[in-house]
Design a protein around this motif. Structure first.
Motif, PDB file in Angstrom:
ATOM      1  N   LYS A 206      70.290  38.070   4.633  1.00  0.00           N
ATOM      2  CA  LYS A 206      70.489  36.715   4.116  1.00  0.00           C
ATOM      3  C   LYS A 206      69.475  35.725   4.681  1.00  0.00           C
ATOM      4  O   LYS A 206      69.489  34.548   4.318  1.00  0.00           O
ATOM      5  N   LYS A 207      68.630  36.222   5.596  1.00  0.00           N
ATOM      6  CA  LYS A 207      67.656  35.351   6.272  1.00  0.00           C
ATOM      7  C   LYS A 207      68.350  34.145   6.907  1.00  0.00           C
ATOM      8  O   LYS A 207      67.909  32.993   6.781  1.00  0.00           O
ATOM      9  N   ALA A 208      69.439  34.432   7.588  1.00  0.00           N
ATOM     10  CA  ALA A 208      70.221  33.386   8.249  1.00  0.00           C
ATOM     11  C   ALA A 208      69.540  32.957   9.549  1.00  0.00           C
ATOM     12  O   ALA A 208      68.711  33.683  10.109  1.00  0.00           O
ATOM     13  N   ASP A 209      69.904  31.780  10.012  1.00  0.00           N
ATOM     14  CA  ASP A 209      69.366  31.272  11.275  1.00  0.00           C
ATOM     15  C   ASP A 209      70.110  31.816  12.475  1.00  0.00           C
ATOM     16  O   ASP A 209      69.570  31.872  13.581  1.00  0.00           O
ATOM     17  N   LEU A 210      71.356  32.234  12.248  1.00  0.00           N
ATOM     18  CA  LEU A 210      72.198  32.579  13.387  1.00  0.00           C
ATOM     19  C   LEU A 210      73.370  33.429  12.928  1.00  0.00           C
ATOM     20  O   LEU A 210      73.880  33.268  11.821  1.00  0.00           O
ATOM     21  N   GLY A 211      73.788  34.334  13.804  1.00  0.00           N
ATOM     22  CA  GLY A 211      75.010  35.094  13.590  1.00  0.00           C
ATOM     23  C   GLY A 211      75.922  34.897  14.791  1.00  0.00           C
ATOM     24  O   GLY A 211      75.455  34.954  15.943  1.00  0.00           O
ATOM     25  N   LEU A 212      77.196  34.655  14.545  1.00  0.00           N
ATOM     26  CA  LEU A 212      78.145  34.432  15.630  1.00  0.00           C
ATOM     27  C   LEU A 212      79.363  35.327  15.432  1.00  0.00           C
ATOM     28  O   LEU A 212      79.805  35.545  14.296  1.00  0.00           O
TER      29      LEU A 212
ATOM     30  N   ILE B  74      76.065  36.734  19.978  1.00  0.00           N
ATOM     31  CA  ILE B  74      75.173  35.966  19.120  1.00  0.00           C
ATOM     32  C   ILE B  74      74.093  36.889  18.568  1.00  0.00           C
ATOM     33  O   ILE B  74      73.595  37.770  19.274  1.00  0.00           O
ATOM     34  N   VAL B  75      73.755  36.687  17.314  1.00  0.00           N
ATOM     35  CA  VAL B  75      72.630  37.387  16.695  1.00  0.00           C
ATOM     36  C   VAL B  75      71.617  36.329  16.295  1.00  0.00           C
ATOM     37  O   VAL B  75      71.961  35.359  15.605  1.00  0.00           O
ATOM     38  N   ASP B  76      70.368  36.479  16.728  1.00  0.00           N
ATOM     39  CA  ASP B  76      69.370  35.457  16.424  1.00  0.00           C
ATOM     40  C   ASP B  76      68.787  35.661  15.026  1.00  0.00           C
ATOM     41  O   ASP B  76      69.159  36.588  14.297  1.00  0.00           O
ATOM     42  N   ALA B  77      67.871  34.774  14.645  1.00  0.00           N
ATOM     43  CA  ALA B  77      67.332  34.789  13.283  1.00  0.00           C
ATOM     44  C   ALA B  77      66.599  36.084  12.959  1.00  0.00           C
ATOM     45  O   ALA B  77      66.465  36.452  11.788  1.00  0.00           O
ATOM     46  N   GLY B  78      66.128  36.788  13.982  1.00  0.00           N
ATOM     47  CA  GLY B  78      65.450  38.056  13.756  1.00  0.00           C
ATOM     48  C   GLY B  78      66.386  39.240  13.686  1.00  0.00           C
ATOM     49  O   GLY B  78      65.946  40.376  13.508  1.00  0.00           O
ATOM     50  N   GLY B  79      67.697  38.970  13.852  1.00  0.00           N
ATOM     51  CA  GLY B  79      68.676  40.049  13.814  1.00  0.00           C
ATOM     52  C   GLY B  79      68.826  40.761  15.144  1.00  0.00           C
ATOM     53  O   GLY B  79      69.324  41.886  15.196  1.00  0.00           O
TER      54      GLY B  79
END
Length: 221
Positions: A127-133, A144-149
Motif C-alpha cells: 500500500k506504500k504506507a508511511d507506517l504500520g502499527l 512498528i513497521v516503517d515505510a520500507g516495511g
C-alpha cells in the motif's frame, strides 16, 4: 493512575476467596443477587474519556501537516476501536487489519512479533504506507513497521522516544525500565543526567515509581 494490583493486594483477595470456599464467610443468596447488583454495580463507558486523554498527550500538528497513511493491525485484541480511531481523528488515512473479535486470535499467538505481523509488513509495502502499527492482545505491547516495511521492536523505539521527550518537550525526571528492556535507555539517562531505575517485569512495579516521582519514560519490555 490505575495500576495492576501489587502482591499484597492480590494476596488479600485470594485469602478472602478462600474463606468463602471454606464456608467461613457467607455468600449472598441467589434470590438477592439481582437486587444487590442493581445497588452496587453501575455501567460506565470510559472509552470517550480515555481517547480524549490520549489525544491531549499528542502533538497533533505533525499528523495534520503530513497526512500519514497508516496500517494498523489490531490482532483481534483490545486496541480495536481505539488506535485506529485516534489516528483518523488526527488526520491519518488508516487501514485496519484483524479488526474483529476472535478468541483464538486467528490461530496465532496475539504477540506483535515479526512472524505474526508478516501480513502487516506486506500490507505496508504493497500500500506504500508511511507506517504500520500493531498492539498485542491486551494492547500493552506494540511493534512498528516503517515505510520500507522493516520491523521495529519497542527496544528500537524507546531510546528515540526518550530522547525526543527530553530534547523536544523538555521533560525531566526518572527513566524507569524493566529488566527486560533495552539498556540503551541507560545511555540516554546518562547523556541527559537523568536518574534511571530498573524494576522487575510487570508494569505495576514501574507504576509504583510513577506514583512516587515524575517518570518521563515508563518502559516495560
Amino acid at each position: 493512575l490505575l495500576l495492576p494490583a501489587l502482591p499484597e493486594t492480590t494476596k488479600s483477595v485470594e485469602n478472602f476467596v478462600s474463606l468463602i470456599f471454606r464456608g467461613e464467610i457467607g455468600v449472598i443468596p441467589k434470590n438477592e443477587d439481582e437486587h444487590l447488583a442493581g445497588q452496587l454495580i453501575q455501567s460506565a463507558d470510559f472509552r470517550p474519556a480515555y481517547i480524549k486523554h490520549i489525544k491531549n498527550l499528542l502533538d497533533s500538528k505533525p499528523f495534520k501537516n503530513h497526512k500519514l497513511k497508516v496500517v494498523v493491525d489490531a490482532l483481534y485484541g483490545t486496541s480495536r476501536g481505539y488506535l485506529a480511531e485516534i489516528l483518523r481523528d488526527l488526520g491519518c488515512e488508516v487501514e485496519v487489519l484483524n479488526d474483529c473479535r476472535d478468541v483464538l486470535f486467528g490461530g496465532k499467538g496475539p504477540d506483535p512479533s515479526e512472524t505474526v505481523l508478516a501480513n502487516l509488513i506486506e500490507t505496508v509495502r504493497s500500500k506504500k504506507a508511511d507506517l504500520g502499527l500493531a498492539c498485542d492482545g491486551d494492547a500493552d505491547r506494540f511493534a512498528i513497521v516503517d515505510a520500507g516495511g522493516f520491523y521495529l521492536t519497542p527496544n528500537d523505539i524507546l531510546p528515540l522516544l526518550a530522547r525526543y521527550l527530553v530534547q523536544s518537550r523538555g521533560w525531566t525526571g526518572i527513566i524507569a525500565r524493566s529488566v527486560m528492556t533495552t539498556h540503551a535507555l541507560d545511555a540516554v539517562a546518562r547523556k541527559y543526567g537523568l536518574e534511571l531505575k530498573e524494576t522487575p517485569v510487570g508494569f505495576k512495579h514501574i507504576g509504583e515509581i510513577m506514583k512516587e516521582a515524575e517518570s518521563i519514560m515508563p518502559s516495560n519490555g
